[in-house]
Design a protein around this motif. Sequence first.
Motif, mmCIF file in Angstrom:
data_model
loop_
_atom_site.group_PDB
_atom_site.id
_atom_site.type_symbol
_atom_site.label_atom_id
_atom_site.label_comp_id
_atom_site.label_asym_id
_atom_site.label_seq_id
_atom_site.Cartn_x
_atom_site.Cartn_y
_atom_site.Cartn_z
ATOM 1 N N ILE A 124 1.815 2.716 3.626
ATOM 2 C CA ILE A 124 1.488 2.043 2.365
ATOM 3 C C ILE A 124 0.535 0.863 2.546
ATOM 4 O O ILE A 124 -0.169 0.463 1.613
ATOM 5 C CB ILE A 124 2.781 1.585 1.641
ATOM 6 N N ASP A 125 0.464 0.312 3.750
ATOM 7 C CA ASP A 125 -0.461 -0.804 4.001
ATOM 8 C C ASP A 125 -1.917 -0.372 3.831
ATOM 9 O O ASP A 125 -2.783 -1.195 3.511
ATOM 10 C CB ASP A 125 -0.248 -1.365 5.411
ATOM 11 N N LEU A 131 -5.197 -8.477 -0.309
ATOM 12 C CA LEU A 131 -6.403 -8.718 -1.105
ATOM 13 C C LEU A 131 -7.152 -9.980 -0.720
ATOM 14 O O LEU A 131 -8.313 -10.141 -1.080
ATOM 15 C CB LEU A 131 -6.039 -8.776 -2.588
ATOM 16 N N SER A 132 -6.493 -10.877 0.008
ATOM 17 C CA SER A 132 -7.173 -12.119 0.378
ATOM 18 C C SER A 132 -8.338 -11.832 1.320
ATOM 19 O O SER A 132 -9.266 -12.611 1.437
ATOM 20 C CB SER A 132 -6.193 -13.080 1.059
ATOM 21 N N GLU A 133 -8.289 -10.664 2.010
ATOM 22 C CA GLU A 133 -9.358 -10.331 2.944
ATOM 23 C C GLU A 133 -10.245 -9.202 2.432
ATOM 24 O O GLU A 133 -11.391 -9.072 2.810
ATOM 25 C CB GLU A 133 -8.750 -9.938 4.298
ATOM 26 N N GLU A 137 -12.493 -3.365 -5.787
ATOM 27 C CA GLU A 137 -12.053 -2.987 -7.128
ATOM 28 C C GLU A 137 -11.032 -1.854 -7.053
ATOM 29 O O GLU A 137 -10.076 -1.810 -7.807
ATOM 30 C CB GLU A 137 -13.257 -2.556 -7.983
ATOM 31 N N PHE A 138 -11.265 -0.939 -6.097
ATOM 32 C CA PHE A 138 -10.337 0.178 -5.899
ATOM 33 C C PHE A 138 -8.932 -0.340 -5.632
ATOM 34 O O PHE A 138 -7.963 0.087 -6.266
ATOM 35 C CB PHE A 138 -10.821 1.033 -4.715
ATOM 36 N N THR A 139 -8.808 -1.296 -4.697
ATOM 37 C CA THR A 139 -7.496 -1.828 -4.322
ATOM 38 C C THR A 139 -6.856 -2.581 -5.485
ATOM 39 O O THR A 139 -5.659 -2.448 -5.731
ATOM 40 C CB THR A 139 -7.624 -2.771 -3.101
ATOM 41 N N LYS A 140 -7.657 -3.351 -6.211
ATOM 42 C CA LYS A 140 -7.128 -4.116 -7.345
ATOM 43 C C LYS A 140 -6.532 -3.201 -8.417
ATOM 44 O O LYS A 140 -5.420 -3.427 -8.899
ATOM 45 C CB LYS A 140 -8.238 -4.974 -7.965
ATOM 46 N N HIS A 141 -7.290 -2.173 -8.791
ATOM 47 C CA HIS A 141 -6.836 -1.261 -9.845
ATOM 48 C C HIS A 141 -5.618 -0.461 -9.380
ATOM 49 O O HIS A 141 -4.688 -0.231 -10.151
ATOM 50 C CB HIS A 141 -7.976 -0.312 -10.254
ATOM 51 N N THR A 142 -5.641 -0.016 -8.125
ATOM 52 C CA THR A 142 -4.526 0.767 -7.584
ATOM 53 C C THR A 142 -3.264 -0.079 -7.536
ATOM 54 O O THR A 142 -2.172 0.370 -7.905
ATOM 55 C CB THR A 142 -4.869 1.279 -6.166
ATOM 56 N N ILE A 162 12.008 4.839 -4.654
ATOM 57 C CA ILE A 162 10.757 4.791 -3.912
ATOM 58 C C ILE A 162 11.041 4.306 -2.494
ATOM 59 O O ILE A 162 11.590 3.214 -2.293
ATOM 60 C CB ILE A 162 9.722 3.864 -4.587
ATOM 61 N N ILE A 163 10.692 5.139 -1.512
ATOM 62 C CA ILE A 163 10.778 4.753 -0.105
ATOM 63 C C ILE A 163 9.352 4.681 0.419
ATOM 64 O O ILE A 163 8.571 5.620 0.243
ATOM 65 C CB ILE A 163 11.580 5.772 0.727
ATOM 66 N N THR A 164 8.999 3.566 1.018
ATOM 67 C CA THR A 164 7.668 3.440 1.605
ATOM 68 C C THR A 164 7.799 3.080 3.077
ATOM 69 O O THR A 164 8.830 2.571 3.515
ATOM 70 C CB THR A 164 6.843 2.352 0.887
ATOM 71 N N ALA A 165 6.745 3.357 3.836
ATOM 72 C CA ALA A 165 6.789 3.081 5.274
ATOM 73 C C ALA A 165 5.473 2.479 5.733
ATOM 74 O O ALA A 165 4.406 2.797 5.188
ATOM 75 C CB ALA A 165 7.068 4.373 6.046
ATOM 76 N N THR A 166 5.568 1.602 6.720
ATOM 77 C CA THR A 166 4.365 1.009 7.307
ATOM 78 C C THR A 166 4.613 0.627 8.762
ATOM 79 O O THR A 166 5.711 0.203 9.126
ATOM 80 C CB THR A 166 3.908 -0.232 6.520
ATOM 81 N N ASN A 167 3.569 0.792 9.563
ATOM 82 C CA ASN A 167 3.590 0.311 10.950
ATOM 83 C C ASN A 167 2.998 -1.092 11.047
ATOM 84 O O ASN A 167 3.082 -1.721 12.101
ATOM 85 C CB ASN A 167 2.770 1.241 11.864
ATOM 86 N N LYS A 168 2.390 -1.549 9.945
ATOM 87 C CA LYS A 168 1.702 -2.845 9.953
ATOM 88 C C LYS A 168 2.049 -3.625 8.689
ATOM 89 O O LYS A 168 1.204 -3.825 7.806
ATOM 90 C CB LYS A 168 0.189 -2.638 10.057
ATOM 91 N N PRO A 169 3.279 -4.120 8.587
ATOM 92 C CA PRO A 169 3.679 -4.823 7.362
ATOM 93 C C PRO A 169 2.869 -6.081 7.092
ATOM 94 O O PRO A 169 2.726 -6.501 5.935
ATOM 95 C CB PRO A 169 5.158 -5.160 7.628
ATOM 96 N N TRP A 170 2.330 -6.694 8.137
ATOM 97 C CA TRP A 170 1.555 -7.929 7.978
ATOM 98 C C TRP A 170 0.233 -7.676 7.251
ATOM 99 O O TRP A 170 -0.418 -8.615 6.805
ATOM 100 C CB TRP A 170 1.283 -8.571 9.344
ATOM 101 N N ASN A 171 -0.185 -6.416 7.134
ATOM 102 C CA ASN A 171 -1.411 -6.092 6.394
ATOM 103 C C ASN A 171 -1.166 -5.894 4.899
ATOM 104 O O ASN A 171 -2.109 -5.755 4.125
ATOM 105 C CB ASN A 171 -2.044 -4.807 6.944
ATOM 106 N N LEU A 172 0.109 -5.859 4.500
ATOM 107 C CA LEU A 172 0.445 -5.582 3.103
ATOM 108 C C LEU A 172 0.125 -6.757 2.181
ATOM 109 O O LEU A 172 0.351 -7.918 2.542
ATOM 110 C CB LEU A 172 1.930 -5.254 2.976
ATOM 111 N N ASP A 173 -0.348 -6.419 1.003
ATOM 112 C CA ASP A 173 -0.584 -7.416 -0.036
ATOM 113 C C ASP A 173 0.744 -8.102 -0.390
ATOM 114 O O ASP A 173 1.784 -7.441 -0.531
ATOM 115 C CB ASP A 173 -1.164 -6.716 -1.269
ATOM 116 N N SER A 174 0.725 -9.411 -0.541
ATOM 117 C CA SER A 174 1.955 -10.174 -0.775
ATOM 118 C C SER A 174 2.649 -9.787 -2.081
ATOM 119 O O SER A 174 3.881 -9.798 -2.168
ATOM 120 C CB SER A 174 1.650 -11.682 -0.773
ATOM 121 N N ASP A 175 1.871 -9.434 -3.119
ATOM 122 C CA ASP A 175 2.484 -9.021 -4.389
ATOM 123 C C ASP A 175 3.212 -7.689 -4.249
ATOM 124 O O ASP A 175 4.219 -7.451 -4.913
ATOM 125 C CB ASP A 175 1.414 -8.899 -5.484
ATOM 126 N N ILE A 176 2.713 -6.834 -3.392
ATOM 127 C CA ILE A 176 3.351 -5.541 -3.157
ATOM 128 C C ILE A 176 4.657 -5.733 -2.388
ATOM 129 O O ILE A 176 5.677 -5.108 -2.690
ATOM 130 C CB ILE A 176 2.402 -4.590 -2.390
#
Length: 322
Positions: A124-125, A131-133, A137-142, A162-176
């Motif tokens: 999911i990351d 978004l800070s980096e 527009e694609f990411t914002k709308h999604t 909803i089950i989501t998975a990530t190997n890199k949680p530090w890359n996730l948007d804070s609002d998500i």
Amino acid sequence: YKMDLFSSLIQSEKPDIKWTDVAGLTEAKENIDQVIIMPNMTPQVSQENKIPYHSILLYGPPGTGKTLLAKATATHNNNFSFFSVSSCDIVSICNSESHSEETLRFIFDKARSEAPAIIFIDDIDILFTDLSEKKSEFTKHTKAEFINQMDRVLKSNDAIFIITATNKPWNLDSDIIKLFDKKAFISLPDFDARKEIIGQQIKGNTPALTAQEINELSHMTAGFSGADIIILIRQASMCSIKSIMNSQYFFMHLDQLWPCSSDHPEAIKLTVDEMTEEQRNIIAPAPIEYTNLIDSLIEVKPSISKDELDRFDKWKREFGTK
């Protein structure tokens, strides 16, 4: 055309992974029990006590069983539909923000039409990078559409989880990150879990490894992920197959050809290259010897570094589990 495109992004299946097939991960299983299993088994209790759980984020190193755990959850709740979605596929196919929004709506609507349902979103990351980096527009709308769909699930109390998975949680948007009711760290397997994984992978091997040999291997694979252990056993299997390919002698037993040494009383001087097709078809399956596994440990090493584990630990301390 669009419906076909969106449908191609979803793997709809009835997994056959049992809860017991997932070694260890006690804490993660408890979190899933709170988020999915308990609300599904006792919906009236959950609603009366205003338990809003609908989502969980599984995070941890690659190869630790996140996808396996999601599938086992669906099997455990055998009345659930299971929809698996890859973030990579969404990003590669949906090259516009309008497509990405429509895709997410399609996925959630599909789950509602076949509820109770589990939506599993892997990596999911990739879909929701911080978004800070990367303010595309694609990411914002999604992101906006995903938040909208998650909010709708919560308010309507749909039987969708909803089950989501990530190997890199530090890359996730804070609002998500804030959207998830639970965040479960999927750690490297401990001694008992490694022992269980090794036992599962060599099940049916003849001759079987002794309990002491499995214990020793479990100690020697400290720091290995479940995927690393599987690679180790595959490597050992290849060593075993190589011994058959290099054998100069075979003997017949139970209508199969078995490799042996020259001093075996029934030894026939024969190589695989010299065999007929009929003879090759009756070569006995190559058993994995303990020595094959020990030799393979020279080549197969843990894939997760200490620095990576430290980074997961830091993220866990900061965000943890609600």
